[in-house]
Enzyme design. Structure first.
Site, PDB file in Angstrom:
ATOM      1  N   HIS A 124      -2.605  -6.323  -0.462  1.00  0.00           N
ATOM      2  CA  HIS A 124      -1.283  -5.973  -0.623  1.00  0.00           C
ATOM      3  C   HIS A 124      -1.576  -6.685  -2.361  1.00  0.00           C
ATOM      4  O   HIS A 124      -0.873  -7.490  -2.381  1.00  0.00           O
ATOM      5  CB  HIS A 124      -0.491  -6.728   0.092  1.00  0.00           C
ATOM      6  CG  HIS A 124       0.821  -6.072   0.104  1.00  0.00           C
ATOM      7  ND1 HIS A 124       1.435  -5.392  -0.972  1.00  0.00           N
ATOM      8  CD2 HIS A 124       2.002  -6.675   0.582  1.00  0.00           C
ATOM      9  CE1 HIS A 124       2.878  -5.156  -0.781  1.00  0.00           C
ATOM     10  NE2 HIS A 124       3.191  -6.044   0.173  1.00  0.00           N
ATOM     11  N   CYS A 132       5.873 -13.293   1.944  1.00  0.00           N
ATOM     12  CA  CYS A 132       5.930 -12.206   1.375  1.00  0.00           C
ATOM     13  C   CYS A 132       7.055 -11.427   1.867  1.00  0.00           C
ATOM     14  O   CYS A 132       7.908 -10.550   1.354  1.00  0.00           O
ATOM     15  CB  CYS A 132       4.785 -11.200   1.460  1.00  0.00           C
ATOM     16  SG  CYS A 132       4.341 -10.776   3.284  1.00  0.00           S
ATOM     17  N   ASP A 167       2.483 -15.376   6.740  1.00  0.00           N
ATOM     18  CA  ASP A 167       2.791 -13.920   6.855  1.00  0.00           C
ATOM     19  C   ASP A 167       2.953 -13.758   8.289  1.00  0.00           C
ATOM     20  O   ASP A 167       2.395 -14.488   9.128  1.00  0.00           O
ATOM     21  CB  ASP A 167       1.763 -13.024   5.851  1.00  0.00           C
ATOM     22  CG  ASP A 167       2.277 -11.524   6.056  1.00  0.00           C
ATOM     23  OD1 ASP A 167       3.740 -11.378   6.328  1.00  0.00           O
ATOM     24  OD2 ASP A 167       1.568 -10.880   5.872  1.00  0.00           O
ATOM     25  N   GLN A 209       2.046  -7.503  -4.177  1.00  0.00           N
ATOM     26  CA  GLN A 209       2.659  -8.677  -3.401  1.00  0.00           C
ATOM     27  C   GLN A 209       2.026  -9.919  -4.132  1.00  0.00           C
ATOM     28  O   GLN A 209       2.969 -10.882  -4.472  1.00  0.00           O
ATOM     29  CB  GLN A 209       2.478  -8.566  -2.154  1.00  0.00           C
ATOM     30  CG  GLN A 209       3.002  -9.919  -1.248  1.00  0.00           C
ATOM     31  CD  GLN A 209       4.744 -10.094  -1.424  1.00  0.00           C
ATOM     32  OE1 GLN A 209       5.222  -8.878  -1.156  1.00  0.00           O
ATOM     33  NE2 GLN A 209       5.164 -11.145  -1.975  1.00  0.00           N
ATOM     34  N   ARG A 255       1.651   3.656   0.057  1.00  0.00           N
ATOM     35  CA  ARG A 255       1.665   2.526   1.141  1.00  0.00           C
ATOM     36  C   ARG A 255       1.036   3.041   2.218  1.00  0.00           C
ATOM     37  O   ARG A 255       1.702   4.163   2.785  1.00  0.00           O
ATOM     38  CB  ARG A 255       3.011   1.907   1.354  1.00  0.00           C
ATOM     39  CG  ARG A 255       2.975   1.091   2.577  1.00  0.00           C
ATOM     40  CD  ARG A 255       3.854   0.211   2.615  1.00  0.00           C
ATOM     41  NE  ARG A 255       4.242  -1.068   2.001  1.00  0.00           N
ATOM     42  CZ  ARG A 255       5.063  -1.765   2.117  1.00  0.00           C
ATOM     43  NH1 ARG A 255       5.690  -2.020   3.269  1.00  0.00           N
ATOM     44  NH2 ARG A 255       4.815  -2.957   1.305  1.00  0.00           N
ATOM     45  N   ARG A 312       8.889  -9.173  -7.554  1.00  0.00           N
ATOM     46  CA  ARG A 312       8.400  -8.005  -7.361  1.00  0.00           C
ATOM     47  C   ARG A 312       8.955  -7.003  -8.218  1.00  0.00           C
ATOM     48  O   ARG A 312       7.989  -6.126  -8.789  1.00  0.00           O
ATOM     49  CB  ARG A 312       8.636  -7.400  -5.792  1.00  0.00           C
ATOM     50  CG  ARG A 312       8.149  -8.234  -4.792  1.00  0.00           C
ATOM     51  CD  ARG A 312       6.791  -8.178  -4.355  1.00  0.00           C
ATOM     52  NE  ARG A 312       6.236  -6.829  -4.350  1.00  0.00           N
ATOM     53  CZ  ARG A 312       6.140  -6.105  -3.136  1.00  0.00           C
ATOM     54  NH1 ARG A 312       6.422  -6.483  -1.972  1.00  0.00           N
ATOM     55  NH2 ARG A 312       5.556  -4.800  -3.207  1.00  0.00           N
TER      56      ARG A 312
HETATM   57  N1   CP Z   1       6.763  -7.682   1.034  1.00  0.00           N
HETATM   58  C1   CP Z   1       6.755  -6.404   1.182  1.00  0.00           C
HETATM   59  O1   CP Z   1       5.741  -5.582   0.817  1.00  0.00           O
HETATM   60  O2   CP Z   1       7.979  -5.939   1.781  1.00  0.00           O
HETATM   61  P1   CP Z   1       8.242  -4.504   2.222  1.00  0.00           P
HETATM   62  O3   CP Z   1       7.478  -4.353   3.413  1.00  0.00           O
HETATM   63  O4   CP Z   1       9.741  -4.479   2.627  1.00  0.00           O
HETATM   64  O5   CP Z   1       7.985  -3.400   1.185  1.00  0.00           O
HETATM   65  N1  NVA Z   2       1.038  -8.063   6.603  1.00  0.00           N
HETATM   66  C1  NVA Z   2       2.233  -7.416   6.682  1.00  0.00           C
HETATM   67  C2  NVA Z   2       2.825  -7.543   5.347  1.00  0.00           C
HETATM   68  C3  NVA Z   2       4.162  -6.766   5.197  1.00  0.00           C
HETATM   69  C4  NVA Z   2       4.833  -6.773   3.783  1.00  0.00           C
HETATM   70  C5  NVA Z   2       2.147  -5.908   7.173  1.00  0.00           C
HETATM   71  O1  NVA Z   2       1.108  -5.461   6.576  1.00  0.00           O
HETATM   72  O2  NVA Z   2       2.974  -5.503   8.010  1.00  0.00           O
END
Ligand code: CP
Ligand code: NVA
Length: 309
Positions: free
Chosen positions: A129, A264, A224, A132, A102, A292
């Protein structure tokens, strides 16, 4: 499937077989049946951003599959002090059997895959993502029994989640309407990719500034956060720009009566969604979060097992 970096690399058939495996793993886990399909395997998990769901679901998933997961915060490993992605990829390829990452720059994930020799899983970048969205579509499939012919309305920021939704819906034959304010639209290349994929699957891709237009007759409503990780400095301006895109009772009433609400998570109640919607009877956000685990287990088995089931 060698990696899971970008949903556009997957075919409809590949997504379907991931869902079949995820459903089997979920059912058997609930029946107390364990499959140690990744016995002796290790997953490295590089995080340059915060996470609850991604970190815990991958770590628990590896444990349930008989493998092991190592949490690698980028501020603790040498990558955070300037070691190159190239060297990191080469070194990790000799220790672990797969890497979930990530991070901010999508190109870093592509470089890991380019210079390493092990499967790479994209656990979120500024651009996408995919894990997700696979779990989201699986959740829709579980509830509605199909994807093809359904309509998903995404209202809000044209961010990483929205980009992956465009791709995922277009590949699987779901219609998608994305409503975002001007200047906050989805990525242009991804829109083109989605339009191309939609032609093949027979679905529709609509981009609009009008949240009401997007919501009309939707089977699935998705939003989101307005402030993704890394955008904290833009908080005040974003709240102003996005307020008309809040998913509240009035907007939600334009969708079909049995429309499901997805997010998400993490969610910010009172901003992108009101409490009555996210905690209401149409919301499936916690099933979505649970999935997930099951879907990512299917991804890891597909990419890393010696004998995938
Ligand atoms: N939805 C998601 O990816 O959550 P986190 O940021 O908690 O991993
Ligand atoms: N769009 C959000 C998703 C978090 C899971 C971000 O990138 O922070």
């Amino acid at each position: 499937m060698k990696h899971l970096i970008d949903l556009i690399d997957l075919s409809q058939e590949e997504i379907e077989s991931l869902f079949t495996l995820a459903a089997k793993l979920k059912k058997e886990l609930n029946a107390g049946i364990m499959h140690h399909l990744l016995k002796g395997k290790t997953l490295g998990m590089i995080f340059s951003k915060s996470s609850t769901r991604t970190r815990v679901s991958f770590e628990v998933g590896m444990y349930q599959l008989g493998g092991y997961a190592i949490f690698l915060s980028s501020s603790d490993i040498q990558l955070g002090r300037g070691e190159t992605i190239h060297d990191t990829a080469k070194v990790l390829s000799h220790y672990v059997n797969g890497v979930m990452i990530r991070t901010f720059k999508h190109s870093d994930v592509l470089d890991l895959a380019k210079y390493g020799t092990i499967p790479i899983i994209n656990g979120l970048t500024d651009l996408m993502h995919p894990c997700q969205v696979l779990s989201d579509l699986f959740t829709v499939y579980e509830k509605k029994g199909k994807l093809k012919g359904l309509k998903l309305a995404y209202v809000g920021d044209g961010n990483n989640v929205a980009n992956s939704l465009l791709q995922g819906c277009a590949i699987t034959g779901m219609d998608i309407s994305v409503a975002s304010p001007r200047g906050y639209e989805c990525d242009g290349t991804i829109i083109e990719q989605a339009r191309y994929a939609a032609k093949k699957s027979g679905s529709k891709v609509v981009l609009t500034e009008d949240p009401e237009e997007a919501m009309k007759d939707a089977d699935v409503v998705y939003t989101d956060t307005w402030i993704s990780m890394g955008q904290e400095a833009e908080k005040n301006i974003r709240i102003k720009v996005f307020m008309p895109y809040q998913v509240n009772e009035k907007l939600f009433s334009l969708a079909k009566e049995d429309a499901m609400f997805l997010h998400c998570l993490p969610a910010y109640r009172g901003y992108e969604v009101t409490e009555d919607i996210i905690d209401g009877p149409n919301s499936s956000v916690f099933e979505e979060a649970e999935n997930r685990l099951h879907v990512q287990k299917a991804v890891m088995v597909t990419l890393m097992a010696n004998n995938p089931v």
